[in-house]
Design a protein around this motif. Structure first.
Motif, PDB file in Angstrom:
ATOM      1  N   MET A 149       0.821  -1.220  -0.001  1.00  0.00           N
ATOM      2  CA  MET A 149      -0.104  -0.073  -0.085  1.00  0.00           C
ATOM      3  C   MET A 149       0.831   1.299  -0.118  1.00  0.00           C
ATOM      4  O   MET A 149       1.467   1.424   1.083  1.00  0.00           O
ATOM      5  CB  MET A 149      -0.977   0.160   1.252  1.00  0.00           C
ATOM      6  CG  MET A 149      -1.905   1.354   1.364  1.00  0.00           C
ATOM      7  SD  MET A 149      -2.797   1.564   2.892  1.00  0.00           S
ATOM      8  CE  MET A 149      -3.409   2.898   2.670  1.00  0.00           C
ATOM      9  N   PRO A 150       0.882   2.059  -0.931  1.00  0.00           N
ATOM     10  CA  PRO A 150       1.860   3.202  -1.277  1.00  0.00           C
ATOM     11  C   PRO A 150       1.119   4.336  -0.284  1.00  0.00           C
ATOM     12  O   PRO A 150       0.093   4.362   0.110  1.00  0.00           O
ATOM     13  CB  PRO A 150       1.497   3.562  -2.622  1.00  0.00           C
ATOM     14  CG  PRO A 150       0.302   3.069  -3.042  1.00  0.00           C
ATOM     15  CD  PRO A 150       0.063   1.840  -2.274  1.00  0.00           C
ATOM     16  N   ALA A 151       1.925   5.204   0.103  1.00  0.00           N
ATOM     17  CA  ALA A 151       1.489   6.533   1.030  1.00  0.00           C
ATOM     18  C   ALA A 151       0.662   7.141   0.130  1.00  0.00           C
ATOM     19  O   ALA A 151       0.716   7.103  -1.206  1.00  0.00           O
ATOM     20  CB  ALA A 151       2.445   7.066   1.410  1.00  0.00           C
ATOM     21  N   LEU A 152      -0.263   7.938   0.646  1.00  0.00           N
ATOM     22  CA  LEU A 152      -1.261   8.769   0.039  1.00  0.00           C
ATOM     23  C   LEU A 152      -0.375  10.137  -0.510  1.00  0.00           C
ATOM     24  O   LEU A 152       0.388  10.527   0.416  1.00  0.00           O
ATOM     25  CB  LEU A 152      -2.326   9.262   1.053  1.00  0.00           C
ATOM     26  CG  LEU A 152      -3.409   8.392   1.332  1.00  0.00           C
ATOM     27  CD1 LEU A 152      -4.439   8.692   2.241  1.00  0.00           C
ATOM     28  CD2 LEU A 152      -3.897   7.521   0.174  1.00  0.00           C
ATOM     29  N   VAL A 153      -0.575  10.440  -1.558  1.00  0.00           N
ATOM     30  CA  VAL A 153       0.274  11.393  -2.368  1.00  0.00           C
ATOM     31  C   VAL A 153      -0.968  12.449  -2.765  1.00  0.00           C
ATOM     32  O   VAL A 153      -1.863  12.133  -3.457  1.00  0.00           O
ATOM     33  CB  VAL A 153       0.994  11.066  -3.471  1.00  0.00           C
ATOM     34  CG1 VAL A 153       1.645  12.083  -3.987  1.00  0.00           C
ATOM     35  CG2 VAL A 153       2.138  10.080  -2.932  1.00  0.00           C
ATOM     36  N   PRO A 154      -0.929  13.652  -2.431  1.00  0.00           N
ATOM     37  CA  PRO A 154      -0.060  14.343  -1.451  1.00  0.00           C
ATOM     38  C   PRO A 154      -0.183  13.845  -0.114  1.00  0.00           C
ATOM     39  O   PRO A 154      -1.513  13.362   0.598  1.00  0.00           O
ATOM     40  CB  PRO A 154      -0.108  15.943  -1.565  1.00  0.00           C
ATOM     41  CG  PRO A 154      -1.740  15.791  -1.968  1.00  0.00           C
ATOM     42  CD  PRO A 154      -1.619  14.980  -3.029  1.00  0.00           C
ATOM     43  N   GLN A 155       0.856  13.740   0.724  1.00  0.00           N
ATOM     44  CA  GLN A 155       0.592  13.423   2.061  1.00  0.00           C
ATOM     45  C   GLN A 155      -0.354  14.188   2.889  1.00  0.00           C
ATOM     46  O   GLN A 155      -0.330  15.249   2.857  1.00  0.00           O
ATOM     47  CB  GLN A 155       1.939  13.289   2.767  1.00  0.00           C
ATOM     48  CG  GLN A 155       1.812  12.262   4.276  1.00  0.00           C
ATOM     49  CD  GLN A 155       3.126  12.764   5.103  1.00  0.00           C
ATOM     50  OE1 GLN A 155       3.932  13.729   5.269  1.00  0.00           O
ATOM     51  NE2 GLN A 155       3.663  11.347   5.112  1.00  0.00           N
ATOM     52  N   ILE A 156      -1.108  13.269   3.774  1.00  0.00           N
ATOM     53  CA  ILE A 156      -2.208  13.820   4.585  1.00  0.00           C
ATOM     54  C   ILE A 156      -1.383  14.183   5.915  1.00  0.00           C
ATOM     55  O   ILE A 156      -0.452  13.784   6.437  1.00  0.00           O
ATOM     56  CB  ILE A 156      -3.573  13.047   4.753  1.00  0.00           C
ATOM     57  CG1 ILE A 156      -3.093  11.877   5.355  1.00  0.00           C
ATOM     58  CG2 ILE A 156      -4.267  12.647   3.614  1.00  0.00           C
ATOM     59  CD1 ILE A 156      -4.388  10.929   5.857  1.00  0.00           C
ATOM     60  N   SER A 157      -1.997  15.290   6.655  1.00  0.00           N
ATOM     61  CA  SER A 157      -1.617  15.775   7.978  1.00  0.00           C
ATOM     62  C   SER A 157      -1.869  14.645   9.008  1.00  0.00           C
ATOM     63  O   SER A 157      -2.592  13.690   8.776  1.00  0.00           O
ATOM     64  CB  SER A 157      -2.096  17.224   8.045  1.00  0.00           C
ATOM     65  OG  SER A 157      -3.265  17.190   8.572  1.00  0.00           O
ATOM     66  N   ALA A 158      -1.235  14.627  10.198  1.00  0.00           N
ATOM     67  CA  ALA A 158      -1.480  13.907  11.283  1.00  0.00           C
ATOM     68  C   ALA A 158      -2.778  14.190  11.826  1.00  0.00           C
ATOM     69  O   ALA A 158      -3.631  13.118  12.103  1.00  0.00           O
ATOM     70  CB  ALA A 158      -0.625  14.360  12.422  1.00  0.00           C
ATOM     71  N   ASP A 159      -3.396  15.295  11.534  1.00  0.00           N
ATOM     72  CA  ASP A 159      -4.663  15.653  12.253  1.00  0.00           C
ATOM     73  C   ASP A 159      -5.818  14.917  11.328  1.00  0.00           C
ATOM     74  O   ASP A 159      -6.595  14.494  11.388  1.00  0.00           O
ATOM     75  CB  ASP A 159      -4.864  17.363  12.078  1.00  0.00           C
ATOM     76  CG  ASP A 159      -6.387  17.487  12.716  1.00  0.00           C
ATOM     77  OD1 ASP A 159      -6.594  17.128  13.776  1.00  0.00           O
ATOM     78  OD2 ASP A 159      -6.818  18.159  12.214  1.00  0.00           O
ATOM     79  N   GLU A 160      -5.254  15.206   9.739  1.00  0.00           N
ATOM     80  CA  GLU A 160      -6.151  14.454   8.985  1.00  0.00           C
ATOM     81  C   GLU A 160      -6.229  12.884   9.022  1.00  0.00           C
ATOM     82  O   GLU A 160      -7.398  12.075   8.757  1.00  0.00           O
ATOM     83  CB  GLU A 160      -5.843  14.954   7.352  1.00  0.00           C
ATOM     84  CG  GLU A 160      -6.008  16.130   7.123  1.00  0.00           C
ATOM     85  CD  GLU A 160      -5.488  16.483   5.785  1.00  0.00           C
ATOM     86  OE1 GLU A 160      -6.378  17.398   5.126  1.00  0.00           O
ATOM     87  OE2 GLU A 160      -4.446  16.392   5.334  1.00  0.00           O
ATOM     88  N   ALA A 161      -5.023  12.428   9.385  1.00  0.00           N
ATOM     89  CA  ALA A 161      -4.947  10.932   9.332  1.00  0.00           C
ATOM     90  C   ALA A 161      -5.848  10.435  10.587  1.00  0.00           C
ATOM     91  O   ALA A 161      -6.432   9.543  10.372  1.00  0.00           O
ATOM     92  CB  ALA A 161      -3.642  10.714   9.522  1.00  0.00           C
TER      93      ALA A 161
END
Length: 291
Positions: free
Chosen positions: A181-193
């Motif tokens: 599973m690749p990382a979400l691009v663009p990366q989401i913030s810690a708060d969004e996660a």
């Protein structure tokens, strides 16, 4: 495969910048999101009347690609969806057994929903719709057909997986990825996660059943929907909050769910309490624009 995944991530990222869910969706992209969330269960992903719930009915839902979208003006179609003219559908009794057998799953979902922080759930749901649902499906169950080059992903509504996966591990995966599973691009913030995690923790078979059968009247959050002028059906007054469950036994809850399934005639719902006219018009334009 890596190139295919990179391209898919780019497409999803661009889509995420314009996609709007629910009341905010006045664009064609917003219409697509609203259609998939509120209409596709019966009418199918492309409006052909072949949604996952279509088999529950003796006469399947209307195929919207067979001329009805051109037979009426845009204003007439918006009014039909918004006002909910009573279009009765005959439920096939032999198809009810699977739903009644899952009453406890719906109750389990509602118990968790009554304890959920809804603004955080709603935010995570919006993120999930645009960043995750293409591969994991709207209910956490991966669709039959996946984007080219994508291996079948995790079934997020599986109870065993939900119990085994820690919050910390899931937060790390959605931000940084891992094998398969690749990382979400663009990366989401810690708060969004964290918001995304809150929504993912609600995914279950009960969540799926509730969204398909109950949410249009009882609300996504289980606290009902507000009546509007010109209402054509009596909306339920029940609020699935902690007080509701504290005052009822499991047997009483099960009886209530089964009563709703067995006694109430299914019908084309009205969406005045869920979608505004701009979003409904966007749904119509999205369907009219399909090839």
């Amino acid at each position: 495969m890596r190139r295919a995944l990179t391209k898919l991530q780019w497409v999803v990222a661009v889509w995420a910048t314009v996609l709007v869910v629910g009341r905010a969706g006045g664009t064609v992209d917003g219409g697509k999101a609203a259609y998939l969330r509120y209409c596709a269960n019966c009418h199918g992903g492309e409006g052909r009347g072949d949604g996952p719930d279509a088999s529950r009915f003796v006469r399947p839902p209307r195929n919207l690609r067979e001329g009805v979208l051109r037979a009426y003006s845009g204003d007439e179609l918006v009014d039909r969806v918004f006002s909910g003219r009573h279009l009765a559908l005959q439920m096939d009794p032999t198809r009810l057994a699977d739903l009644t057998a899952e009453a406890d799953q719906i109750i389990e979902h509602l118990r968790r929903l009554s304890r959920a922080h809804w603004p955080q759930v709603e935010r995570g749901w919006a993120l999930y719709t645009v960043r995750c649902s293409t591969c994991h499906g709207p209910y956490g169950n991966p669709p039959e057909f996946l984007p080219q080059g994508v291996k079948r992903p995790r079934h997020l509504s599986d109870r065993a997986w939900q119990e085994a996966a820690s919050d910390a591990a899931l937060l790390a995966v959605v931000r940084h990825g891992r094998a398969g599973m690749p990382a979400l691009v663009p990366q989401i913030s810690a708060d969004e996660a964290r918001a995304l995690l809150t929504f993912v923790r609600l995914l279950s078979p009960g969540f799926e059943r509730y969204q398909r059968v109950c949410a249009v009247c009882h609300g996504d959050d289980g606290r009902g929907v507000k009546a509007t002028s010109g209402e054509v059906v009596k909306l339920p007054q029940v609020r699935f909050d902690r007080g509701y469950f504290a005052s009822r036994s499991q047997a009483q809850l099960r009886a209530a769910v089964l009563h709703m399934v067995q006694e109430h005639e299914p019908a084309m719902p009205h969406f005045a309490t869920v979608l505004d006219r701009d979003t409904i018009r966007a749904i119509v334009e999205y369907l009219r624009g399909l090839p």
